[in-house]
Structures are given as C-alpha cells and as structure tokens.
Design an enzyme around this catalytic site. Structure first.
Site, PDB file in Angstrom:
ATOM      1  N   HIS A  33       0.800  -1.123  -0.003  1.00  0.00           N
ATOM      2  CA  HIS A  33      -0.048  -0.269  -0.063  1.00  0.00           C
ATOM      3  C   HIS A  33       0.749   1.398  -0.138  1.00  0.00           C
ATOM      4  CE1 HIS A  33      -3.891   1.713   0.777  1.00  0.00           C
ATOM      5  NE2 HIS A  33      -3.234   2.618   1.650  1.00  0.00           N
ATOM      6  N   MET A  37       0.379  11.394  -0.638  1.00  0.00           N
ATOM      7  CA  MET A  37      -0.248  12.655   0.000  1.00  0.00           C
ATOM      8  C   MET A  37       0.444  13.902  -0.741  1.00  0.00           C
ATOM      9  SD  MET A  37      -0.127  11.686   3.987  1.00  0.00           S
ATOM     10  CE  MET A  37      -0.130   9.916   4.679  1.00  0.00           C
ATOM     11  N   HIS A  66      -2.763   4.641  -2.961  1.00  0.00           N
ATOM     12  CA  HIS A  66      -3.890   5.365  -2.518  1.00  0.00           C
ATOM     13  C   HIS A  66      -3.673   6.599  -2.549  1.00  0.00           C
ATOM     14  CE1 HIS A  66      -6.121   6.269   1.674  1.00  0.00           C
ATOM     15  NE2 HIS A  66      -6.690   6.771   0.634  1.00  0.00           N
ATOM     16  N   MET A 137     -12.135   4.781   5.165  1.00  0.00           N
ATOM     17  CA  MET A 137     -11.181   5.395   6.094  1.00  0.00           C
ATOM     18  C   MET A 137     -11.430   5.227   7.510  1.00  0.00           C
ATOM     19  SD  MET A 137      -8.387   6.561   4.272  1.00  0.00           S
ATOM     20  CE  MET A 137      -7.574   7.180   5.639  1.00  0.00           C
ATOM     21  N   ASP A 175      -8.464   1.495   6.131  1.00  0.00           N
ATOM     22  CA  ASP A 175      -7.212   2.006   6.420  1.00  0.00           C
ATOM     23  C   ASP A 175      -7.386   2.829   7.667  1.00  0.00           C
ATOM     24  OD1 ASP A 175      -4.687   3.602   6.023  1.00  0.00           O
ATOM     25  OD2 ASP A 175      -5.086   4.135   4.210  1.00  0.00           O
TER      26      ASP A 175
END
Length: 220
Positions: A33, A37, A66, A137, A175
């Site tokens: 994963h 960001m 992600h 989330m 997550d």
C-alpha cells in the site's frame, strides 16, 4: 472471500525498504500500500511516482496506490506507468468522480473509491457499478499512527450490505489504526483488505505479517 494484508510503506524504514518489503511478501502480504499525499487534499506530503517505479522492480505484490491528492485524474496515467495495479481515489477530492474512475478502468487497472469518516456512506452507492474496491477510512486521512475509529464498523457493515444488494464482487479495504487486536472485528464487519503500517513494520516484520495471515485463515 479473500482476506488480504496490505502493508503501508509509510511506516517502513526507507533505508531498508527493499529488504522490508520482501519480508512482507515472503510471509503472505499480497498487496503493498502506497499512501500518496500531496499537501493539498491532506496537510502532509509523502512520496509519489518515482518511489513506486523503483519498488515495482523489487516485488511481485499488487501495487496499491491510495491517492490522497486533489484532482487525482491528473496522475492516474503516470501511476499506471510506474507500476500501479490498483488506484484508489477519494470521492471528496474528485471534481468528477465517475470520470476519474472510468479513466482508471480504461487504463486496465482496478479502481478503488475512498471516503473520509465524515462522508455519508450512501455517497458510494452510485459508483458500485464501476469500482472494484471501496476504501473506508477509519481515521482522518493525512497521517499515520492514528487510532482506529470504532464508528467505522457500522460504516463497513452498511457498505457491505450495499455491495451484496448490487450483486457485484467488490472488495472493502480499511485504512487507519488496524492492529492485530482489532482486525477480527473489522473483518467480521465486512472488510477483506486491511492496510497496516506500524502494526507490520514496527518490530518483527515477518512475524507481524504471519500473525495477520494466521487470523485470516481462521475465516477462510
């Protein structure tokens, strides 16, 4: 149903990254994963395309990107070229959610859609015909090491019901704050892919990964 641990490299030691990734793969982690960001959609900045491109050469794991970035459609082709197999975007970050998901699918990749804790779960319903995975989330996105939010369990159950009603085979990934001592209740709520950072990369990586896999085998 398949149960998968997806170690988040956000918690890895980047001076030992290749070695640590290999330990997760050898002990049963099918996914890897990448918490990407951008400093805009979330306040922190992590890593991006060059890191994935280099790691792709070192593992056979599914590259799980992600994208916690604003307007992620701008980057999906670049992540495909870097080796992504699955790209997850945030509903809240997409000016046109459907267009973004269709673009990912057109590239031949699995498409995931994530929602933040404050977003009503009903918001994902209209996209169930497109997505391969919904990411719930269980913390607010943007930083590792947060505690699991118990209210996520009800959200997972509700999304699993929606998926069953749709008749499609869609994964639910969770997550945030996933640990060995809470993964069973998250699994029983309906999730089947679990992102874990410090719970895998903190301490004995091989043993941590194996312990998740042992739990999963109890439910197979």
């Amino acid at each position: 149903m398949k149960y998968v641990i997806a170690p988040s490299i956000l918690s890895a030691d980047f001076t030992q990254l290749g070695k640590e990734i290999k330990l997760t793969e050898e002990n049963g982690a099918a996914y890897l994963h990448f918490d990407v960001m951008d400093g805009m959609f979330v306040p922190n900045i992590s890593f991006g395309i060059p890191v994935m491109k280099s790691i792709k050469k070192a593992t056979g794991q599914i590259m799980d990107a992600h994208l916690m970035v604003q307007d992620p459609i701008r980057y999906v082709e670049a992540f495909k070229d870097a080796g992504a197999d699955l790209i997850t975007v945030h509903l809240e970050a997409c000016p046109d959610v459907r267009k973004t998901l269709v673009k990912i699918k057109e590239l031949g990749l699995m498409a995931g859609l994530s929602i933040c804790p404050d977003t009503p779960v009903e918001a994902v319903r209209e996209y169930l015909e497109i997505v391969d995975m919904i990411l719930v989330m269980s913390v607010y996105p943007g930083a590792g090491g947060q505690k699991f939010m118990p209210e996520a369990l009800g959200r997972i159950r509700e999304i699993r019901r929606m998926i069953e009603e749709s008749g499609r085979d869609i994964d639910i990934q969770v997550d945030g704050g996933i640990k060995l001592d809470n993964v069973r209740e998250v699994l029983e709520a309906g999730a089947n892919i679990f992102v874990a950072g410090s719970a895998v990369f903190g301490g004995d990586i091989a043993e941590n990964t194996r312990r998740y896999m042992e739990i999963f085998r109890e439910y197979e």
